[in-house]
Scaffold this motif. Structure first.
Motif, short mmCIF file in Angstrom:
data_model
loop_
_atom_site.label_atom_id
_atom_site.label_comp_id
_atom_site.label_asym_id
_atom_site.label_seq_id
_atom_site.Cartn_x
_atom_site.Cartn_y
_atom_site.Cartn_z
N GLY A 153 5.95 3.12 5.73
CA GLY A 153 6.94 3.87 4.97
C GLY A 153 6.81 5.37 5.14
N PRO A 154 7.72 6.13 4.52
CA PRO A 154 7.69 7.59 4.65
C PRO A 154 6.34 8.18 4.27
CG PRO A 154 9.70 6.85 3.55
CD PRO A 154 8.81 5.65 3.69
N GLY A 155 5.80 8.99 5.13
CA GLY A 155 4.52 9.64 4.88
C GLY A 155 3.34 9.00 5.58
N ALA A 156 3.44 7.72 5.94
CA ALA A 156 2.31 7.04 6.57
C ALA A 156 1.90 7.74 7.86
CB ALA A 156 2.66 5.58 6.84
N GLU A 157 2.89 8.06 8.69
CA GLU A 157 2.59 8.70 9.96
C GLU A 157 2.04 10.11 9.76
OE1 GLU A 157 5.35 10.29 13.49
OE2 GLU A 157 5.48 8.11 13.17
N THR A 158 2.50 10.81 8.75
CA THR A 158 2.00 12.17 8.48
C THR A 158 0.52 12.14 8.16
OG1 THR A 158 4.19 12.71 7.60
CG2 THR A 158 2.41 14.25 7.13
N TYR A 159 0.12 11.20 7.32
CA TYR A 159 -1.31 11.06 7.02
C TYR A 159 -2.09 10.70 8.30
CZ TYR A 159 -1.02 11.21 1.89
OH TYR A 159 -0.87 11.60 0.60
N GLU A 160 -1.55 9.78 9.07
CA GLU A 160 -2.26 9.31 10.26
C GLU A 160 -2.48 10.44 11.26
OE1 GLU A 160 -4.35 6.29 11.42
OE2 GLU A 160 -2.69 5.65 10.15
N MET A 161 -1.50 11.30 11.41
CA MET A 161 -1.57 12.35 12.43
C MET A 161 -2.35 13.58 11.98
SD MET A 161 2.28 12.19 14.07
CE MET A 161 1.89 13.45 15.30
N ASP A 162 -2.56 13.72 10.68
CA ASP A 162 -3.26 14.92 10.22
C ASP A 162 -4.71 14.91 10.71
OD1 ASP A 162 -2.97 17.28 8.11
OD2 ASP A 162 -4.98 16.42 7.92
N PRO A 163 -5.24 16.05 11.15
CA PRO A 163 -6.60 16.08 11.72
C PRO A 163 -7.72 16.02 10.70
CG PRO A 163 -5.63 18.28 11.76
CD PRO A 163 -4.54 17.35 11.31
N ARG A 164 -7.40 16.12 9.39
CA ARG A 164 -8.47 16.15 8.40
C ARG A 164 -8.31 15.14 7.27
NH1 ARG A 164 -8.03 21.08 10.60
NH2 ARG A 164 -5.99 21.37 9.64
N VAL A 165 -7.15 14.54 7.14
CA VAL A 165 -6.90 13.56 6.08
C VAL A 165 -6.82 12.18 6.72
CG1 VAL A 165 -5.38 12.85 4.21
CG2 VAL A 165 -5.63 15.28 4.74
N ALA A 166 -7.65 11.25 6.25
CA ALA A 166 -7.73 9.90 6.84
C ALA A 166 -6.97 8.91 5.96
CB ALA A 166 -9.18 9.47 6.98
N ARG A 167 -6.32 7.95 6.60
CA ARG A 167 -5.56 6.93 5.88
C ARG A 167 -6.26 5.58 5.99
NH1 ARG A 167 0.12 3.84 6.59
NH2 ARG A 167 -0.67 3.45 8.66
N PHE A 168 -6.35 4.85 4.88
CA PHE A 168 -6.95 3.52 4.84
C PHE A 168 -5.96 2.52 4.23
CE2 PHE A 168 -10.60 6.29 5.06
CZ PHE A 168 -11.45 5.62 5.93
N GLY A 169 -6.10 1.27 4.63
CA GLY A 169 -5.21 0.23 4.15
C GLY A 169 -5.68 -0.44 2.88
N SER A 170 -6.93 -0.22 2.48
CA SER A 170 -7.43 -0.85 1.26
C SER A 170 -8.51 0.03 0.65
CB SER A 170 -8.00 -2.24 1.53
OG SER A 170 -9.25 -2.15 2.19
#
Length: 697
Positions: free
Chosen positions: A430-447
């Motif tokens: 959804g909106p924002g998922a890719e932004t988090y993924e591409m940021d060099p300092r903020v990591a995204r997790f699924g759980s």
């Protein structure tokens, strides 16, 4: 180790080529050579097409042979059938090419001796011609830093390449490429490197190369097996020294040997556990599943070294805050409360129906006051108790991410601490998922669990880096000579404990008895209550066989136990009944590749049910033994749970280290050691039972 690891100097022409020749391009639509050529459209170097049948193909000039090229190519992709591959590789050697990628399959993987011989000839040609070779049976490589798709997977030109941070190394080319497709939602991949049959360059070499590539910040490492374990451990040492984490996932985790194991240790320490122990000893970050690999790699690529062990969570949902608290407690992640400076800021910004505790609930009111989100995040991440901030994303919504991610990223950069989001919305892309993924300092997790688990792994990896070069001294002097009787496979309790005692391990005293009356006299000398056991090396699991009776308090009970224990055949051991303490299993199992693997577990005879174990390669020192104990979920029992006294942890760690040294000193003779239980008490650690299984030539 047959040879040192290849590094950037040896592999640069193969993996970062300035020119690539493709042998095998034809008019056949969908052929591997044609696919490779299509994948080279954006490549930043020279491309040569080699086919003696044509003057030109697909708008490119064709050369009749490698010798006809205007210059020696750095890399040659051989997209030919197996029967023609050997001749093409010889041409590579003749023109002094830097490297070759061999697509052809049907070699050693068939199991046919003649095909294995062909494979060996390829390796000899590459070695003698100084041509670094990938394959055979290899899908090729992708170097996204050069837009070089030297591989036959289709649609490489359409795969996004959003700046690189993660290198992928895999024995399975298809699985490696499947990870690389994460670039379509923003994962930043530098390379996809597949080793195939690894007759020259293997996965350890490929990862060794990436360690020296500055753009690559972390390495995703898919391993089916290592022919030379020492090379794997050497790779781990190199990664630690360079500060370049390798996230490893071992495929093929079946423990086929477990069914034949004679001890609790042998049952639990299979081939998969040996690799996990090797990963830990070598300094790898071990992924529990394939789906974890890229999450871990992305986090490690973004996160600087930890500045504190505490973890802060700031949520806009009370439920998300509770979820974070539950997982943190379950995994043992420290979540201290905010200091007074941070608490003052939080109290001023958060409504009274929120929570200023950690995990912090700033409530949905931040939608009405977006600035308070940034104020609270800055207060928590600035707190010296916290090394990382978790901000769960509960709802995927257009507009929020565009302001929050840059603010969190700037904060992370300023303070040198990472920020994580847990994407709780089931709208995964959804909106924002890719932004988090591409940021060099903020990591995204699924759980939530994978996020806290990654943070623990990150802290442990940096602790390990800090210990590099700190060798632990032995706790025993070892024993010289042969300790073991010839012709025996099993050493039962009496013989096994005699050997343990030679290594300074405290063992429960005992008396041998040939009948019930001798057992009664032995008990009178020892003092009741006593334990009665069958004295038989053939009985490897006494409890299951009915060969042990506990807490016998008088002669009548002892005589009855002797009569009932028919498996003993009038061969008994009588021992004092030691009460109190915590029962553990400490043992080793010899792995064919890595040697003795040490296992420590809570539960005594119930260890296989509890599955609360920690492993390492033997030998270990007392400090490593303590780290193993701390990894146990039930470690609090050893510290003194509720009113129970604490165990003597120093004595316990020394006993663990001594067992590991015995296994390492006699790795050529010992198959398994099982000290079960080892009783940890306030006054020491005592082996109550033991079994040693010897290797059979």
């Amino acid at each position: 180790m047959s040879r040192p690891l290849y590094g950037r100097a040896e592999l640069e022409r193969l993996l970062a080529p300035r020119s690539i020749a493709i042998v095998g391009v034809s008019q056949k639509e969908g052929g591997f050579g044609n696919r490779t050529l299509a994948n080279m459209d954006a490549y930043r170097g020279e491309v040569f097409v080699v086919n003696p049948k044509y003057d030109s193909l697909n708008g490119r000039r064709c050369y009749p042979s490698l010798a006809a090229l205007p210059r020696s190519p750095d890399c040659v992709v051989i997209a030919l059938p197996r029967e023609a591959t050997e001749g093409a590789l010889r041409q590579c050697a003749e023109v002094k090419a830097g490297g070759a990628i061999l697509y052809a399959s049907g070699y050693g993987e068939t199991g046919k001796p003649e095909r294995q011989a062909e494979e060996e000839r390829l390796a000899a040609i590459a070695r003698e011609g100084n041509v670094r070779m990938l394959g055979p049976n290899c899908i090729g490589i992708a170097n996204n830093l050069l837009d070089a798709g030297a591989l036959f997977q289709s649609e490489y030109p359409s795969v996004r390449r959003p700046g690189g941070r993660i290198g992928i190394v895999s024995q399975s080319g298809a699985l490696g490429y499947s990870l690389a497709q994460g670039a379509m939602h923003g994962t930043a991949v530098t390379h996809v490197l597949a080793a195939g049959n690894s007759m020259d360059v293997d996965v350890c070499d490929l990862a060794s190369y990436l360690i020296e590539v500055p753009e690559c910040r972390a390495i995703a490492f898919l391993l089916e097996g290592a022919r030379e374990p020492r090379r794997l451990l050497a790779l781990g040492r190199k990664s630690l020294a360079a500060g370049k984490p390798i996230i490893a996932f071992k495929m093929g985790t079946g423990a086929g040997g477990a069914a034949a194991a004679k001890s609790h240790t042998g049952t639990l320490a299979g081939s998969a556990t040996a690799y996990r122990a090797a990963f830990r000893r070598g300094g790898f970050v071990s992924a529990a599943g394939f789906e974890e690999v890229m999450e871990l790699a992305a986090f490690f690529a973004k996160a600087p070294p930890p500045r504190a062990c505490g973890v802060a969570t700031m949520a806009t949902s009370g439920g998300a805050a509770v979820m974070a608290a539950d997982v943190a407690e379950d995994l043992g992640v420290p979540t201290p409360q905010p200091g007074e400076a941070a608490a003052q800021v939080l109290r001023a910004a958060i409504p009274d129906f929120g929570s200023v505790r950690n995990p912090c609930d700033i409530t949905g009111q931040v939608l009405n006051n977006p600035e308070s989100f940034q104020v609270c995040a800055a207060a928590m991440l600035s707190d010296p108790a916290y090394g990382v901030l978790i901000v769960p994303t509960v709802t995927s919504a257009t507009g929020l991410t565009g302001t929050r991610v840059p603010a969190l990223s700037a904060l992370a950069e300023k303070l040198g601490k990472p920020v994580c989001t847990v994407w709780l919305s089931d709208w995964r892309e959804g909106p924002g998922a890719e932004t988090y993924e591409m940021d060099p300092r903020v990591a995204r997790f699924g759980s939530m669990r994978s996020c806290f688990g990654a943070i623990l792994a990150w802290q442990e990896w940096h602790e390990l880096r800090a210990r590099v070069g700190q060798a632990e001294p032995r706790v025993s002097q070892g024993v010289v000579g042969n300790l073991f009787p010839d012709g025996k496979k099993f050493l039962g309790e009496r013989e096994a404990k005699t050997i343990l005692a030679k290594y300074g391990i405290d063992c429960v005293p005992e008396r041998h008895a040939g009948n019930a009356e001798e057992a009664v006299r032995a008990a009178a000398e020892i003092g009741y209550p006593v334990v009665l056991k069958a004295d038989s090396p053939e009985i490897t699991h006494k409890t299951e066989a009915g060969a042990v009776q506990l807490d016998l308090r008088d002669a009548q009970a002892l005589r009855a136990a002797c009569a009932a224990m028919t498996v003993a055949k009038d061969r008994f051991l009588v021992q004092p009944m030691l009460s109190g303490g915590v029962e553990l299993v400490v043992g080793t199992k010899r792995d064919p590749q890595f040697g003795p693997v040490l296992l420590v577990g809570l539960g005594g005879v119930l260890v296989e049910i509890m599955r609360d174990t920690a492993l390492s390669l033997a030998p270990v020192g007392k400090a490593e033994a303590m780290r193993m104990l701390r990894r146990l979920r039930g470690f609090r029992l050893l510290e003194g749970y509720r009113s129970a006294p604490a165990a003597d942890l120093d004595a316990l760690c020394e006993a663990i280290a001594r067992v590991s040294e015995l296994a390492a000193d006699f790795a050529d003779r010992i198959e398994e050691i099982d000290v079960n239980p080892l009783l940890a008490r306030p006054d020491g650690a005592t082996a109550l039972d033991a079994l040693i299984v010897l290797r059979q030539e």
